[in-house]
Design an enzyme around this catalytic site. Structure first.
Site, PDB file in Angstrom:
ATOM      1  N   ASP A   2       0.802  -1.086   0.133  1.00 35.71           N
ATOM      2  CA  ASP A   2      -0.032  -0.006   0.187  1.00 35.71           C
ATOM      3  C   ASP A   2       0.872   1.120   0.113  1.00 35.71           C
ATOM      4  O   ASP A   2       1.971   1.292   0.735  1.00 35.71           O
ATOM      5  CB  ASP A   2      -0.989  -0.053   1.175  1.00 35.71           C
ATOM      6  CG  ASP A   2      -1.950   0.959   1.035  1.00 35.71           C
ATOM      7  OD1 ASP A   2      -2.999   0.665  -0.272  1.00 35.71           O
ATOM      8  OD2 ASP A   2      -2.197   1.964   1.639  1.00 35.71           O
TER       9      ASP A   2
ATOM     10  N   TYR B  81       2.181   9.221  -9.713  1.00 33.16           N
ATOM     11  CA  TYR B  81       2.346  10.688  -9.660  1.00 33.16           C
ATOM     12  C   TYR B  81       3.883  10.786 -10.078  1.00 33.16           C
ATOM     13  O   TYR B  81       4.593  12.069  -9.739  1.00 33.16           O
ATOM     14  CB  TYR B  81       2.271  11.034  -8.379  1.00 33.16           C
ATOM     15  CG  TYR B  81       0.888  10.957  -7.814  1.00 33.16           C
ATOM     16  CD1 TYR B  81      -0.238  12.153  -8.047  1.00 33.16           C
ATOM     17  CD2 TYR B  81       0.421   9.923  -7.152  1.00 33.16           C
ATOM     18  CE1 TYR B  81      -1.394  12.008  -7.701  1.00 33.16           C
ATOM     19  CE2 TYR B  81      -0.953   9.884  -6.741  1.00 33.16           C
ATOM     20  CZ  TYR B  81      -1.878  11.054  -6.954  1.00 33.16           C
ATOM     21  OH  TYR B  81      -3.366  10.853  -6.423  1.00 33.16           O
ATOM     22  N   ASP B  82       4.747   9.942 -10.651  1.00 35.76           N
ATOM     23  CA  ASP B  82       6.062  10.172 -10.885  1.00 35.76           C
ATOM     24  C   ASP B  82       6.277  11.195 -11.832  1.00 35.76           C
ATOM     25  O   ASP B  82       7.539  11.907 -11.732  1.00 35.76           O
ATOM     26  CB  ASP B  82       6.454   8.925 -11.861  1.00 35.76           C
ATOM     27  CG  ASP B  82       6.492   7.640 -10.859  1.00 35.76           C
ATOM     28  OD1 ASP B  82       6.965   7.850  -9.559  1.00 35.76           O
ATOM     29  OD2 ASP B  82       6.800   6.515 -11.235  1.00 35.76           O
TER      30      ASP B  82
HETATM   31  P1  ITT Z   1      -3.482  -2.171  -5.597  1.00 37.09           P
HETATM   32  O1  ITT Z   1      -4.295  -1.829  -4.089  1.00 37.09           O
HETATM   33  O2  ITT Z   1      -4.291  -3.416  -6.186  1.00 37.09           O
HETATM   34  O3  ITT Z   1      -1.931  -2.633  -5.060  1.00 37.09           O
HETATM   35  P2  ITT Z   1      -3.393   0.583  -6.455  1.00 37.09           P
HETATM   36  O4  ITT Z   1      -2.899   1.246  -7.586  1.00 37.09           O
HETATM   37  O5  ITT Z   1      -4.970   0.795  -5.805  1.00 37.09           O
HETATM   38  O6  ITT Z   1      -3.357  -1.154  -6.597  1.00 37.09           O
HETATM   39  P3  ITT Z   1      -2.733   1.944  -3.672  1.00 37.09           P
HETATM   40  O7  ITT Z   1      -4.164   1.738  -3.288  1.00 37.09           O
HETATM   41  O8  ITT Z   1      -1.390   1.315  -2.851  1.00 37.09           O
HETATM   42  O9  ITT Z   1      -2.583   0.789  -5.145  1.00 37.09           O
HETATM   43  O10 ITT Z   1      -2.691   3.323  -4.503  1.00 37.09           O
HETATM   44  C1  ITT Z   1      -1.087   3.679  -4.637  1.00 37.09           C
HETATM   45  C2  ITT Z   1      -1.334   5.003  -5.372  1.00 37.09           C
HETATM   46  O11 ITT Z   1      -0.292   5.705  -5.033  1.00 37.09           O
HETATM   47  C3  ITT Z   1      -1.172   4.513  -6.998  1.00 37.09           C
HETATM   48  O12 ITT Z   1      -2.157   4.256  -7.682  1.00 37.09           O
HETATM   49  C4  ITT Z   1      -0.241   5.801  -7.434  1.00 37.09           C
HETATM   50  O13 ITT Z   1      -1.266   6.777  -7.654  1.00 37.09           O
HETATM   51  C5  ITT Z   1       0.444   6.251  -6.195  1.00 37.09           C
HETATM   52  N1  ITT Z   1       1.654   5.682  -6.138  1.00 37.09           N
HETATM   53  C6  ITT Z   1       2.236   4.650  -5.546  1.00 37.09           C
HETATM   54  N2  ITT Z   1       3.440   4.324  -5.735  1.00 37.09           N
HETATM   55  C7  ITT Z   1       3.982   5.330  -6.666  1.00 37.09           C
HETATM   56  C8  ITT Z   1       5.221   5.214  -7.387  1.00 37.09           C
HETATM   57  O14 ITT Z   1       6.049   4.692  -7.479  1.00 37.09           O
HETATM   58  N3  ITT Z   1       4.766   6.212  -8.590  1.00 37.09           N
HETATM   59  C9  ITT Z   1       3.814   7.080  -8.776  1.00 37.09           C
HETATM   60  N4  ITT Z   1       2.576   6.834  -7.930  1.00 37.09           N
HETATM   61  C10 ITT Z   1       2.808   5.961  -7.011  1.00 37.09           C
END
Ligand code: ITT
Length: 195
Positions: A67, A151-152
């Site tokens: 997460d 957000y990269d």
């Molecule tokens: P899962 O729950 O199925 O793993 P998700 O995309 O819904 O997928 P999250 O609830 O953890 O995952 O949300 C993480 C969000 O944060 C993701 O969708 C991106 O918008 C942002 N994020 C996380 N890691 C990132 C990264 O390495 N680079 C850019 N944005 C990131």
């Protein structure tokens, strides 16, 4: 040890594979699972536990979940655990980036600090392992670069003088929240530091 990656995010899955070399990680798809886990937690750790536990309970196979999100100081830590849902259901990655830039419109350079946070949880028959990684940066004024995801394109990394979407995947994994958290996780797994 076979581990199911409890994620529907293909970019996370790719980064898991790049970082956790030598591990037998299979996707939910490969495991034949289609499960939506409600992220009702208020912390990254709670939500990653919920996701891994749901898959482990369903399969009896070890499951690892991530997460993660972006915490922006000028926005009181937002979007935080709501990073994937920022602005509501109607937005995609690009829309969320545009919304973030709009909300940062009047924020001066010195107040644009932010960090990516990642909580990793493994739930297995032998116990639970958790690990957290953070990566400091600044919110840029416009999107730059096409690598990465989420957000990269607006996350400026001082060390490279570029956004996270302009550096290579190897460079990102070296400094990223996910790279750090998975590094700590791998070490704990090696030492069998279950809780
Ligand atoms: P899962 O729950 O199925 O793993 P998700 O995309 O819904 O997928 P999250 O609830 O953890 O995952 O949300 C993480 C969000 O944060 C993701 O969708 C991106 O918008 C942002 N994020 C996380 N890691 C990132 C990264 O390495 N680079 C850019 N944005 C990131």
């Amino acid at each position: 040890m076979k581990i199911i990656a409890a994620t529907k995010n293909k970019n996370k899955l790719r980064e898991f594979g790049e970082i956790l070399k030598g591990f037998e990680i299979i996707s939910q798809e490969e495991a034949g699972i289609d499960l939506d886990v409600e992220e009702t937690g208020t912390t990254f750790e709670e939500n990653s536990y919920l996701k891994a536990k749901a898959i482990y309970d369903l399969t009896g196979i070890a499951a690892i979940a991530d997460d993660s999100g972006l915490c922006v100081d000028a926005l009181g830590g937002e979007p935080g655990v709501y990073s994937a849902r920022y602005g509501g259901e109607g937005y995609d990655d690009k829309g969320r980036v545009t919304l973030l830039l709009k909300n940062m419109e009047n924020v001066p350079d010195e107040k644009r600090s932010a960090r990516f946070v990642c909580a990793i949880t493994l739930v297995s028959g032998e116990g639970i392992i958790t690990a957290r990684g953070e990566c400091e940066g600044k919110i840029d004024y416009a999107p730059k670069g096409t690598n990465g995801f989420g957000y990269d394109p607006v996350f400026f990394v001082e060390k490279f003088g570029k956004t996270m979407a302009e550096i290579t995947p190897e460079e990102k994994n070296e400094i990223s929240h996910r790279g750090k958290a998975l590094g700590i996780f791998a070490e704990k797994l090696e030492k069998k530091q279950y809780s």
